[in-house]
Design a protein around this motif. Sequence first.
Motif, PDB file in Angstrom:
ATOM      1  N   MET B   1       0.843  -1.188   0.000  1.00 30.72           N
ATOM      2  CA  MET B   1       0.000   0.000   0.000  1.00 30.72           C
ATOM      3  C   MET B   1       0.873   1.230   0.000  1.00 30.72           C
ATOM      4  SD  MET B   1      -3.237  -0.594   2.356  1.00 30.72           S
ATOM      5  CE  MET B   1      -3.985  -2.167   2.642  1.00 30.72           C
ATOM      6  N   THR B   2       0.953   1.847  -1.146  1.00 32.34           N
ATOM      7  CA  THR B   2       1.861   2.982  -1.249  1.00 32.34           C
ATOM      8  C   THR B   2       1.168   4.290  -1.579  1.00 32.34           C
ATOM      9  OG1 THR B   2       2.233   2.166  -3.443  1.00 32.34           O
ATOM     10  CG2 THR B   2       3.960   1.727  -1.842  1.00 32.34           C
ATOM     11  N   GLY B   3      -0.084   4.202  -2.087  1.00 31.45           N
ATOM     12  CA  GLY B   3      -0.801   5.421  -2.465  1.00 31.45           C
ATOM     13  C   GLY B   3      -1.214   6.224  -1.243  1.00 31.45           C
ATOM     14  N   LYS B   4      -1.473   7.540  -1.487  1.00 30.62           N
ATOM     15  CA  LYS B   4      -1.880   8.404  -0.374  1.00 30.62           C
ATOM     16  C   LYS B   4      -3.372   8.671  -0.441  1.00 30.62           C
ATOM     17  CE  LYS B   4       1.841  10.532   1.771  1.00 30.62           C
ATOM     18  NZ  LYS B   4       2.163  11.608   2.672  1.00 30.62           N
ATOM     19  N   PHE B   5      -4.023   8.596   0.697  1.00 36.47           N
ATOM     20  CA  PHE B   5      -5.453   8.843   0.774  1.00 36.47           C
ATOM     21  C   PHE B   5      -5.634  10.135   1.556  1.00 36.47           C
ATOM     22  CE2 PHE B   5      -9.788   7.123   2.087  1.00 36.47           C
ATOM     23  CZ  PHE B   5     -10.308   7.297   0.822  1.00 36.47           C
ATOM     24  N   TYR B   6      -5.880  11.239   0.817  1.00 37.56           N
ATOM     25  CA  TYR B   6      -5.914  12.547   1.463  1.00 37.56           C
ATOM     26  C   TYR B   6      -7.159  12.716   2.342  1.00 37.56           C
ATOM     27  CZ  TYR B   6      -2.019  13.563  -1.549  1.00 37.56           C
ATOM     28  OH  TYR B   6      -0.804  13.522  -2.151  1.00 37.56           O
ATOM     29  N   ALA B   7      -7.005  13.579   3.348  1.00 38.11           N
ATOM     30  CA  ALA B   7      -8.068  13.757   4.348  1.00 38.11           C
ATOM     31  C   ALA B   7      -9.377  14.215   3.705  1.00 38.11           C
ATOM     32  CB  ALA B   7      -7.622  14.763   5.397  1.00 38.11           C
TER      33      ALA B   7
END
Lengths: 504, 154
Positions: B1-7
Motif C-alpha cells: 500500500m503505497t498510495g496516499k489517501f488525502y483527508a
Amino acid sequence: MIDQFALSQALDLLFSSFTPWLWVIPGLLIGLVFGSIPGLQISMAMAVFLPVTFSMDFLQAMLFLTSIFTGGAYGGGVTAILMNIPGSSSSIATAFDGYPMARQGKHNEALGLGLAASVVGAFVGYILLMLLIQPLAAFVLKIGPLEMVVVVLWGLTLIATLNDSSMAKGLLAGFFGLMLSQIGMSTTGVMRTSVGMPYLIDGLPVVPAMIGIFAAAELLRLRGETYLVQNEAQRDISFGRILKGAGETFKYPGVLIRGSLLGAVIGAIPGVGSSVANLVSYGEAKRTSKTPERFGKGAPEGVVAAESANSSSEGGSMTALLALGIPGGAATAVLLAAFSFHNIIGGPSFIRNQTDVVYSIILGNLGQVLLLAVLGLLSLRLLGLVVRVPLSYLVPSVLAMCAWGGYGITGTIAGPLTVAGFAALGWLMRRNNYPVAATVIGLLLGRMMEGELVRTMQISGGNPLRYMLERPIALVLFIIMLLVLVGAPALKALKRRRQARAEV
Amino acid sequence: MTGKFYATHAALIGIILAISGFITWSAVDARASLDNLVVVAPVASVIALLAVILVAVTLLKPAPTPAEGEAGEAQAKDPGIWGDMLMLAGFGVFCYALTKVGFDLATFLFVWAGVVMSGGKGWWQPPLYAAIFTAALVYGFGSLFPYPMLTLVL
C-alpha cells in the motif's frame, strides 16, 4: 402537411398590424434577465407577467409569454458560460465547455456559439413543429412510462463519460445524486426521510442544489484570483469575436442538426423536456467526436450540442400543449393558464378548427427567434461585462445572489440551506476531481426515473422486458441506445485493432 | 500500500457513505417493498461497491513520482483551504441568517466580509459597495419574489 389557406390567414393575423409584436421585445428582455439570474426561473417570470396578458388578445398574449420562454432559455446559457452557473437545468451541459472557454479568454466566441446554436435550434424546433405537429402529437400519445424510462436512462449514461481520469469517480458522483433524489416522499406515497425538515417532504429542491454545487463551489475556487479572465488583453467584449463565434457554429453542422433534432423530439415528451435533451445531445456529441478528450476543456462542439438541443426542445414542448392540451413543464403550464383565460382549450379540435391561430403562434415564434439573434447580440455586450468585474467583489456578490435565488425558488429557508449544503459538497468534490455535474444529473433524473420505473413495473405486471416487446417506440429507442452506447464503441475498437494488425 | 489517501477525499467518501446509508436505512424502515426500493437498493449497492473500489485503487496505487508527490503534498497543505472553509462556514451562517436577522442585514454583512476576505482594498469601499448591492438586491431581485421576505432595515 401544411394547410395553405390557414397559413395565409396566419400571415395576415401576424403582419396586418404591429399589435401582436408589440410585447415581443419586452418579453425577450424579461426572459433574458430572468434566465441569466440564478434562482429566477423562466416559469416564474411567465407566472409573474401572466396577469399583464389579461388585457391582451390571445395571439399577443401568446407571443409575449413565449418570447419570455425563448429569451429565458438563452439567458440561462449566458451565466453558464460566463460564471459556470446554469440559469436552469436545461443549461447544465452548456457550462461543461462554455465555462472552460470563458476561462481561456474565449468568452466572446463561446457566447457567439451559444447564441447561434440557440437561434438555429429554436428555429429547427419550430419548423418541425409546424410541419409535423399532427404526427408528433400522435407520437406523444404513444409515449408511456417505459419509453420515459429509456429516455431518462439515456440521459443518465452521460454520467459515465463525465470524468476522463476516473470513471469510478464519475459513477460514484452520479449514483450519489440518484441516492439524494430519494429523500422525501416516494412517488408511491411512502414517507422516507426528510432529514428532519418538513420542507423536504417533496424531496431536495433541484435548482438550489444545482446553484450550490456548480456556482458556489466554483466561486470559492476563484477566490484567490483577480478576474474571471486573467489575461487583461482578452477581457474585451468584442462584437467581432462574438460574430466570429456565431459563424464558427456552422463548422459543426452535424452536431447542430443532431442536437436540434434530439431536442425537438425529447422536448415533445411531457415532463422530460429540455433538462434531458441538453444532456443527451452533449453526450452524443462527445461519444461521436473524433476528439472526445477535448470535451469538458472548452470544446466548441459541446456548447453547440447543448444549446441547440435545449432551444429546439422549446418547439417540442409546444407540441403537447397545442396538439393535446397537455403542459410538458412549468412554463407550458403557465401558457395553458393563458389559454384558459382566453377561453381556448388546446387539443385536436384546437388544431382542426383554429389552424390559422396555431400557425400564427408558430410563425410568431420563428420571428421571435430572429429577434433574439439581434437582441442577444446587443445584450451580450452588457452581460459579458461580468469578466471585467474584480473577483474580490464578484465572488461574494454572486454567492449572496445564489442564496437569494435558493429562497426565490422555494420560498423557505430550505432553499438557501440547500445552496449552502451543496456548495460544501461541491467544494469537496472539486478538490478531489469528482465531476459535480454527475451528481446534479443523478439528482435531476432520479425521481423521474423512480416514478416511471414503478409505473412500468405496475403496468407490465413485474416483467418490463416482455412488456418492452409490446412497445415498439421503447424497443426502437432501447436498441438505438444500445447501438450508440455499445455498438459504436465496439465497432471503433474493432476497426482500430484491424488497422493495428494491418500495420504490423 | 503505497498510495496516499488525502483527508478531504476520505471525508468526501465518508460523507457519501454516511448519507447513502442513512437514506437507505430510512427507505427500508419506511417500507421494504419493491416499489419503494426500486432505485434505493441497487443504487446503495453500487455506491458501496464503488467506494470500496476507489479506496482500494487509491491505497494500492504505485508510489507517486517525486513531482507527483510534491504536487499532492502541496494540495494537501494548500493554505487556501482554511480560507475556503472559513468562507464556506460564513456562507452557511449567512444562508441560515437570511430568515432570522433579515435579508438586508445578513446580505450587507456577508458581502462586506466576503469582499474583505477576497482581497478587496480600502476601508470604505467594501461597506459602501455592500450597502449599494444590498439595496439593489432588496428593491430589485426581492421585488420579483412571490414570497414575503423578512428585512430589518430596508
